[in-house]
Design an enzyme around this catalytic site. Structure first.
Site, PDB file in Angstrom:
ATOM      1  N   ARG A 103      54.255 -32.299 112.982  1.00 31.24           N
ATOM      2  CA  ARG A 103      53.234 -31.270 113.224  1.00 31.24           C
ATOM      3  C   ARG A 103      52.910 -30.481 111.953  1.00 31.24           C
ATOM      4  NH1 ARG A 103      53.537 -25.650 114.651  1.00 31.24           N
ATOM      5  NH2 ARG A 103      55.760 -25.843 114.276  1.00 31.24           N
ATOM      6  N   HIS A 159      62.616 -26.782 111.062  1.00 35.12           N
ATOM      7  CA  HIS A 159      61.971 -25.828 110.149  1.00 35.12           C
ATOM      8  C   HIS A 159      62.882 -25.678 108.945  1.00 35.12           C
ATOM      9  CE1 HIS A 159      60.027 -22.336 108.486  1.00 35.12           C
ATOM     10  NE2 HIS A 159      59.089 -22.417 109.412  1.00 35.12           N
ATOM     11  N   HIS A 189      63.194 -26.777 115.368  1.00 37.90           N
ATOM     12  CA  HIS A 189      62.123 -25.792 115.515  1.00 37.90           C
ATOM     13  C   HIS A 189      61.074 -26.207 116.544  1.00 37.90           C
ATOM     14  CE1 HIS A 189      59.414 -22.636 114.247  1.00 37.90           C
ATOM     15  NE2 HIS A 189      58.489 -23.489 113.887  1.00 37.90           N
ATOM     16  N   GLU A 203      50.029 -22.195 104.370  1.00 37.09           N
ATOM     17  CA  GLU A 203      51.329 -22.777 104.751  1.00 37.09           C
ATOM     18  C   GLU A 203      51.383 -24.223 104.273  1.00 37.09           C
ATOM     19  OE1 GLU A 203      52.133 -22.072 108.929  1.00 37.09           O
ATOM     20  OE2 GLU A 203      52.287 -19.921 108.618  1.00 37.09           O
ATOM     21  N   ARG A 255      56.691 -30.028 106.187  1.00 35.76           N
ATOM     22  CA  ARG A 255      58.034 -29.597 106.594  1.00 35.76           C
ATOM     23  C   ARG A 255      59.088 -30.681 106.591  1.00 35.76           C
ATOM     24  NH1 ARG A 255      56.704 -25.583 111.520  1.00 35.76           N
ATOM     25  NH2 ARG A 255      55.717 -24.090 110.118  1.00 35.76           N
TER      26      ARG A 255
HETATM   27  C1  SIN Z   1      56.352 -20.319 110.567  1.00 34.34           C
HETATM   28  O1  SIN Z   1      55.959 -19.169 110.569  1.00 34.34           O
HETATM   29  O2  SIN Z   1      56.869 -20.846 109.586  1.00 34.34           O
HETATM   30  C2  SIN Z   1      56.247 -21.119 111.823  1.00 34.34           C
HETATM   31  C3  SIN Z   1      54.881 -21.575 112.028  1.00 34.34           C
HETATM   32  C4  SIN Z   1      54.861 -22.830 112.829  1.00 34.34           C
HETATM   33  O3  SIN Z   1      55.909 -23.336 113.207  1.00 34.34           O
HETATM   34  O4  SIN Z   1      53.777 -23.350 113.050  1.00 34.34           O
END
Ligand code: SIN
Length: 541
Positions: A385, A243, A350, A115, A289
């Site tokens: 975060r 998000h 988010h 991620e 993000r």
């Molecule tokens: C996601 O699956 O993009 C959310 C994961 C997160 O917010 O840590």
């Protein structure tokens, strides 16, 4: 009828359930949850749990990535603790029965996802429904445990606290607040008292304060608002994470397109098919993000388009169906085949990185009151975060708070609980008020926050928001005494409190850092602002 427990846990997501399972061998536990027990943010978490499990990974790398995302505001001691303790707690979940996805069928190795902001593949996941799987197992165990009672459809109204004033002559030296439970609206709309030796707020976040959010309806900031009213310190409430990729479709409510889609090669494109993240960051679609959400916001403002698109159609269709079954099916149900079509997406509120300030044991500054999970501000996330660090944080701090709570249990039992004061402030109920005021205020607060206190902020918009919210508060205070106590009203008041606090903290921070971007102070200012913002209501003097 009043009830008495060793531990009162408010909220039934990963934080509340893990804490409860850890203390229930030695103490009685009540879990109070405002809707059905599975209706938690945890249940909707798609991505997974970030943890150092791969052979190419190390604690130092995970610490470095977390600190970098946090943009100078993480508490390094907390980051190290969370990263170090994570793998054992993830293994405990596996022992308890959580089925994380494996690299290959029957393989011992887990499939580790990628991620944004992570320098290694380290996201352990259950396909794209990690939260649901974790919630399933934790709930099953909690339901079977004889020491745990779960109270569904019980909405906590306010904490019960006792102020102890230490003074020399007429000078107040210290005002110590202690929590001994909460007042709760039960499933039949009666107000009940739950007395407890320790109370734990695991009430999740504040997403519903914004018009567009990935959060479920329960995320109305109740725990944060209750803690504030009781006099606990809140920290860093200006840092709201948006998000980058929520599904944009008139019939999709709050549906996230997991960051893992970009981790597996998904690219953001505009309406003309141009991939734009290269214009904003060397890591392109896998930047943190805050960067990606701001880039999308800029692109949408430039083009006037209602959304951008996330395209993963170049990957093998069978892989996509296996890895993202939930996203694949949801999109297909709306006529979008992710194996062929780009997915329309927009950013949405988010995660609240700030919250009730806690120490390394999950303790708030009110005695016998803990906060865990999104409601808490432990210092892990700083100004932004890192993806998938939140379920991890909840596990680590549930463990820490449980140890601390158990350590104090004997002495708390010896001290007993105060008897309830005669003049308990039961919220007034009235007759004849109009619920339209509540529904209308909900709408305007959420729209106002989206338009004025969103991804890109300015002094003018923040000041306007502050004034409008003050006006809404006046109206609510004036008219709601005539409305019978009900859930929407309680949530509205919590939402308003949280909105006002977010705006105040955003106005206080005269710089841009992490998730807080202010056009009038576009640069990070380490000299003056490498510090937290705190907010606290003085309640006892
Ligand atoms: C996601 O699956 O993009 C959310 C994961 C997160 O917010 O840590």
């Amino acid at each position: 009828m009043d009830r008495m427990f060793d531990f009162l846990v408010i909220g039934s997501g990963i934080a509340g359930l893990t804490f409860s399972l850890k203390v229930a061998e030695q103490g009685s536990v009540a879990i109070v949850t405002k809707k059905e027990k599975v209706e938690t943010s945890t249940n909707y978490a798609q991505g997974g749990i970030a943890s150092v499990l791969g052979p190419d990974d190390s604690f130092d790398l995970h610490v470095r990535d977390t600190l970098e995302a946090g943009d100078g505001l993480c508490d390094e001691e907390v980051v190290r603790k969370v990263v170090r303790e994570g793998p054992d707690l993830v293994r405990e979940l596996v022992e308890w029965g959580v089925e994380f996805s494996r690299a290959k069928r029957n393989s011992k190795c887990f499939d580790l996802g990628q991620e944004g902001g992570h320098s290694r593949r380290r996201i352990i996941h259950a396909k794209d429904m990690t939260g649901r799987e974790v919630e399933r197992v934790l709930l099953e165990r909690a339901e079977e445990h004889p020491g745990i009672e779960i109270f569904e459809n019980h909405l906590a109204l306010d904490l019960l606290t006792e102020s102890r004033v230490f003074q020399a002559g007429t000078t107040v030296l210290k005002c110590q607040n202690r929590c001994y439970g909460a007042r709760v609206l039960d499933s039949e709309n009666r107000i009940r008292t739950f007395l407890a030796r320790s109370t734990v707020l695991c009430t999740g976040g504040t997403g519903k304060v914004y018009l567009y959010t990935s959060n479920p309806d329960v995320a109305t900031g109740d725990g944060i608002a209750m803690a504030y009213r009781a006099g606990a310190t809140l920290a860093d409430m200006e840092f709201v994470q948006f998000h980058p990729t929520c599904l944009y479709h008139p019939h999709a409510k709050n549906f996230l397109i997991s960051e893992a889609v970009r981790g597996e090669g998904g690219r953001l494109i505009d309406g003309r098919g141009r991939a734009f993240m290269g214009d904003y960051h060397p890591l392109k679609d896998l930047a943190c993000r805050d960067v990606v959400a701001r880039a999308i916001d800029t692109e949408m403002k430039k083009s006037g388009d209602d959304c951008v698109y996330l395209d993963i159609s170049h990957r093998d269709p069978e892989f996509l169906k296996r890895r993202f079954p939930n996203i694949y099916n949801k999109c297909l149900s709306l006529g979008i085949d992710i194996t062929k079509d780009p997915i329309p997406v927009v950013p949405a509120a988010h995660y609240m990185c700030g919250g009730i300030r806690t120490d390394i044991h999950g303790r708030t500054d009110i005695e016998r009151l803990y906060a865990i999970g999104e409601a808490a501000c432990t210092g892990l996330h700083g100004a932004n975060r890192l993806a998938s660090n939140s379920l991890l944080e909840a596990l680590v701090f549930a463990n820490a708070a449980a140890e601390d709570g158990l350590g104090n249990l004997e002495s708390a039992r010896k001290e007993g609980l105060p008897s309830l004061p005669q003049d308990v402030d039961i919220p007034k109920t009235g007759e004849g008020g109009e619920m339209i005021l509540v529904a209308h205020s909900w709408d305007i607060i959420r729209r106002l926050m989206w338009n004025y206190v969103g991804i890109v902020r300015s002094e003018r918009r923040l000041s306007l928001a502050k004034n409008h919210l003050a006006q809404i508060k006046l109206e609510i205070d004036e008219h709601t005494p005539n409305i019978p106590l009900n859930r929407d009203l309680v949530e509205l008041k919590n939402l308003l409190t949280v909105a006002q606090i977010i705006v105040q903290c955003a106005l206080n921070r005269k710089e841009s850092r992490g998730l807080h971007y202010n056009l009038d102070y576009p640069r990070r200012d380490d000299e003056h602002w490498r510090r937290h913002t705190f907010i606290k209501k003085e309640i006892c003097i």
